[in-house]
Design an enzyme around this catalytic site. Sequence first.
Site, short mmCIF file in Angstrom:
data_model
loop_
_atom_site.label_atom_id
_atom_site.label_comp_id
_atom_site.label_asym_id
_atom_site.label_seq_id
_atom_site.Cartn_x
_atom_site.Cartn_y
_atom_site.Cartn_z
N HIS A 23 -1.39 -5.53 -7.03
CA HIS A 23 -2.16 -5.42 -8.27
C HIS A 23 -1.27 -4.95 -9.42
O HIS A 23 -1.37 -5.45 -10.54
CB HIS A 23 -3.33 -4.45 -8.08
N ASP A 121 -8.09 -2.85 -14.17
CA ASP A 121 -8.21 -3.61 -12.93
C ASP A 121 -9.66 -3.54 -12.46
O ASP A 121 -10.36 -2.55 -12.69
CB ASP A 121 -7.28 -2.98 -11.88
#
Length: 479
Positions: A23, A121
Amino acid sequence: MNSRDSMAKTTHIAVVSIPAFSHQASIVEFCKRLVHVHHHFQVTCIFPTIDAPLPATLTLLKSLPSNINYSFLPPINKRDLPQDALSAVQIQLAVSQSMPSIQHVLRSLLSTTPLVALIADLFANEALEIAKEFKLLSYVYFPHSAMAVSVLLHLPSLHQQVSCEYRDHKEAINIPGCVPIQGRDLPSHFQDRSSLAYKLILDRCKRLSHAHGFIVNSFSKIEESSERALQEHNRVSSSNSSGVYLIGPNVQTGSSNDPKGSECLKWLENQEAKSVLYVSFGSGGTLSQQQMNELGFGLELSGEKFLWVVRAPSDSADGAYVGASNDDPLQFLPNGFLERTKGRGFVVGSWAPQTEILGHVSTGGFLTHCGWNSALESIVQGVPMVAWPLFAEQRTNAVLLTEGVKVALRPKFNDSGIAEREEIAEVIKGLMVGEQGRLIRGRIEKLRDAAAEALKEHGSSTRALYQFGTQIERLEGQS
């Protein structure tokens, strides 16, 4: 396509990731491309941590341009997280515990900087509440496929419509813009509705409507129908949405100086073009000892050349995400495996320079866990895939790759969840030397060209980045 010249007023945004390298790598690549298109943007990346910053991320951050800064938050002690929880749960709980630190960093930034927007995120989208408190525009960054984003957006309605466990749902599930998907192929976080993992993901999916827009690491040509469905969903269901931006493929580039990497590449130099199957399960994926044995025997039985990144086995499919084993992974291979495959196979422990391997002329296939970063890297290099999903949304990605764009083959697993050696060997041969593999190669080479086109100055993804930045400025002007 630069939004303004260097004399323009600086636009500051903050970006929040999660303590998982895949990520963090994806969001950093996005930020680098954003400031390349919008020269006057200044970005501060905020990284929650568990115990300490990830070494791979520290290496990645060495190459940042001057208009991207970063801040590591005070680490959450791994011993303070539930030890029996899935890695994905531990990561989300650590991010939740980091929210006061995120608030503190944003308040400090605002005291010196006219901050205008926050990008979070998906798994850090509790930060949307902080953005609202500070009157910032807020966006969610997805390092996922557009199909996976559609699935996540529709989870709250699926939760109401389906009463049983999703894996027991008999009919295929139809989500707008997506290939029909079996319940068992929905993300692993969905699969036990009484679990903490499911509660956490459901909460995060419900919060998505609070965002002004979504940034997705995919590109229009590969997911046109999903992109249209996402745009329509946002138009209908979100009062403050400013759009969906497919800005990918964001993939890591550049070379590695690691000695292990040069050994892999040296071995590849001596192989024929497109003759080697690269086998890797990403930065977090692990196999059980039984499955590792079957894979080893399957590679051996196939007769094909291979380069295998081996990790110590674990009963948890994402066992390497938060705490990798220190054991030598090669000791877990089947007895005599290295001797029997000498010359035909190359085995490396834990890590290999994936970008360079996939880009090497000798690499002809990729057996992958279907993490979206890895899938995009394979598409960018035009390398056909064997889809072997392990956790998270990887089964959903496997459906897209095998049934949607048809650039991968997927082995069958028995009732115990094991892919057996004969099945593995057959799928490998089908990809590397079979007719199916030849057709897949033709399709993925077209996608490779489309991905390159999307990233050009006037390509669809560069236009989306430009529109995202100008939309921020337009909304900022209205506030």
